[in-house]
Design a protein around this motif. Structure first.
Motif, PDB file in Angstrom:
ATOM      1  N   ASP A  53     -10.153  -9.438  -5.539  1.00  0.00           N
ATOM      2  CA  ASP A  53      -9.372  -8.210  -5.385  1.00  0.00           C
ATOM      3  C   ASP A  53      -8.789  -8.128  -3.975  1.00  0.00           C
ATOM      4  O   ASP A  53      -9.460  -8.466  -2.986  1.00  0.00           O
ATOM      5  N   CYS A  54      -7.545  -7.684  -3.912  1.00  0.00           N
ATOM      6  CA  CYS A  54      -6.868  -7.580  -2.627  1.00  0.00           C
ATOM      7  C   CYS A  54      -5.769  -6.528  -2.726  1.00  0.00           C
ATOM      8  O   CYS A  54      -5.558  -5.943  -3.779  1.00  0.00           O
ATOM      9  N   HIS A  55      -5.086  -6.316  -1.631  1.00  0.00           N
ATOM     10  CA  HIS A  55      -3.917  -5.445  -1.621  1.00  0.00           C
ATOM     11  C   HIS A  55      -2.891  -6.016  -0.647  1.00  0.00           C
ATOM     12  O   HIS A  55      -3.195  -6.943   0.113  1.00  0.00           O
TER      13      HIS A  55
ATOM     14  N   ALA B  95      -6.887 -10.826   6.761  1.00  0.00           N
ATOM     15  CA  ALA B  95      -5.541 -10.731   6.188  1.00  0.00           C
ATOM     16  C   ALA B  95      -4.756 -12.000   6.531  1.00  0.00           C
ATOM     17  O   ALA B  95      -4.995 -12.628   7.565  1.00  0.00           O
ATOM     18  N   ILE B  96      -3.844 -12.373   5.638  1.00  0.00           N
ATOM     19  CA  ILE B  96      -2.964 -13.520   5.881  1.00  0.00           C
ATOM     20  C   ILE B  96      -1.525 -13.074   5.682  1.00  0.00           C
ATOM     21  O   ILE B  96      -1.190 -12.440   4.680  1.00  0.00           O
ATOM     22  N   GLU B  97      -0.674 -13.424   6.636  1.00  0.00           N
ATOM     23  CA  GLU B  97       0.760 -13.124   6.548  1.00  0.00           C
ATOM     24  C   GLU B  97       1.499 -14.309   5.931  1.00  0.00           C
ATOM     25  O   GLU B  97       1.025 -15.442   5.962  1.00  0.00           O
TER      26      GLU B  97
ATOM     27  N   TYR C 160       4.580 -11.879   1.770  1.00  0.00           N
ATOM     28  CA  TYR C 160       3.650 -10.758   1.746  1.00  0.00           C
ATOM     29  C   TYR C 160       2.490 -10.977   2.703  1.00  0.00           C
ATOM     30  O   TYR C 160       2.090 -12.111   2.961  1.00  0.00           O
ATOM     31  N   THR C 161       1.925  -9.871   3.165  1.00  0.00           N
ATOM     32  CA  THR C 161       0.670  -9.914   3.904  1.00  0.00           C
ATOM     33  C   THR C 161      -0.419  -9.470   2.949  1.00  0.00           C
ATOM     34  O   THR C 161      -0.431  -8.325   2.493  1.00  0.00           O
ATOM     35  N   GLY C 162      -1.304 -10.387   2.603  1.00  0.00           N
ATOM     36  CA  GLY C 162      -2.400 -10.120   1.683  1.00  0.00           C
ATOM     37  C   GLY C 162      -3.654  -9.724   2.436  1.00  0.00           C
ATOM     38  O   GLY C 162      -4.033 -10.396   3.407  1.00  0.00           O
ATOM     39  N   VAL C 163      -4.270  -8.648   2.001  1.00  0.00           N
ATOM     40  CA  VAL C 163      -5.481  -8.140   2.651  1.00  0.00           C
ATOM     41  C   VAL C 163      -6.598  -8.081   1.614  1.00  0.00           C
ATOM     42  O   VAL C 163      -6.513  -7.301   0.653  1.00  0.00           O
TER      43      VAL C 163
ATOM     44  N   ASP D 244       0.836  -1.206   0.000  1.00  0.00           N
ATOM     45  CA  ASP D 244       0.000   0.000   0.000  1.00  0.00           C
ATOM     46  C   ASP D 244       0.875   1.262   0.000  1.00  0.00           C
ATOM     47  O   ASP D 244       0.594   2.213  -0.722  1.00  0.00           O
ATOM     48  N   ASP D 245       1.931   1.274   0.815  1.00  0.00           N
ATOM     49  CA  ASP D 245       2.820   2.440   0.879  1.00  0.00           C
ATOM     50  C   ASP D 245       3.535   2.670  -0.449  1.00  0.00           C
ATOM     51  O   ASP D 245       3.676   3.808  -0.891  1.00  0.00           O
ATOM     52  N   GLU D 246       4.009   1.612  -1.096  1.00  0.00           N
ATOM     53  CA  GLU D 246       4.698   1.745  -2.376  1.00  0.00           C
ATOM     54  C   GLU D 246       3.762   2.250  -3.470  1.00  0.00           C
ATOM     55  O   GLU D 246       4.179   2.978  -4.374  1.00  0.00           O
TER      56      GLU D 246
END
Length: 132
Positions: free
Chosen positions: A95-97, A121-123, A110-113, A50-52
């Motif tokens: 769809d996810c981020h 969310a899954i780490e 990755y942590t998928g949300v 998200d930050d990137e």
């Protein structure tokens, strides 16, 4: 075999086609269109947090999706990558981020949300849990 069939649509169709060709303009924003294949083969970082995305967003016509395999299969952590990929063929994407990524033994995890609140969310997801 090796024969051509020519269709004559008539003068009115031909004139309409010529008018269309003469007046056609590409859609606004189409110059920034990137095919998923071209994006995935580019040197750019494919999976972005998200930050990137704030400074390096995906092309407007692309979106990130997660395989629901990782949300539906409780024992995915114990499976190897080959078994994941075989089993993933029977699952869909949503769809996810990505909220974060972190290095782990030479690769990123990755942590998928999910965008839909149906899933949590899954780490620790591998890169192939996602598609563009």
């Amino acid at each position: 075999k090796d024969e051509e069939i020519l269709l004559d649509y008539g003068d009115s169709w031909e004139k309409a086609w010529q008018d269309h060709v003469a007046s056609w303009k590409p859609l606004k924003g189409s110059d920034s269109y990137v095919t998923p294949k071209d994006f995935l083969e580019s040197e750019e970082e494919r999976l972005r947090t998200d930050d990137e995305l704030l400074t390096n967003p995906y092309p407007k016509n692309l979106r990130l999706q997660c395989s629901d395999f990782f949300w539906e299969e409780d024992d995915w952590v114990e499976m190897d990558a080959e078994k994941h990929e075989r089993k993933m063929e029977n699952y869909d994407y949503f769809d996810c981020h990505i909220s974060e990524k972190y290095p782990d033994e030479g690769v990123f995890l990755y942590t998928g949300v999910p965008d839909d609140e149906e899933y949590d969310a899954i780490e620790g997801l591998p890169d192939y849990a996602f598609t563009i």
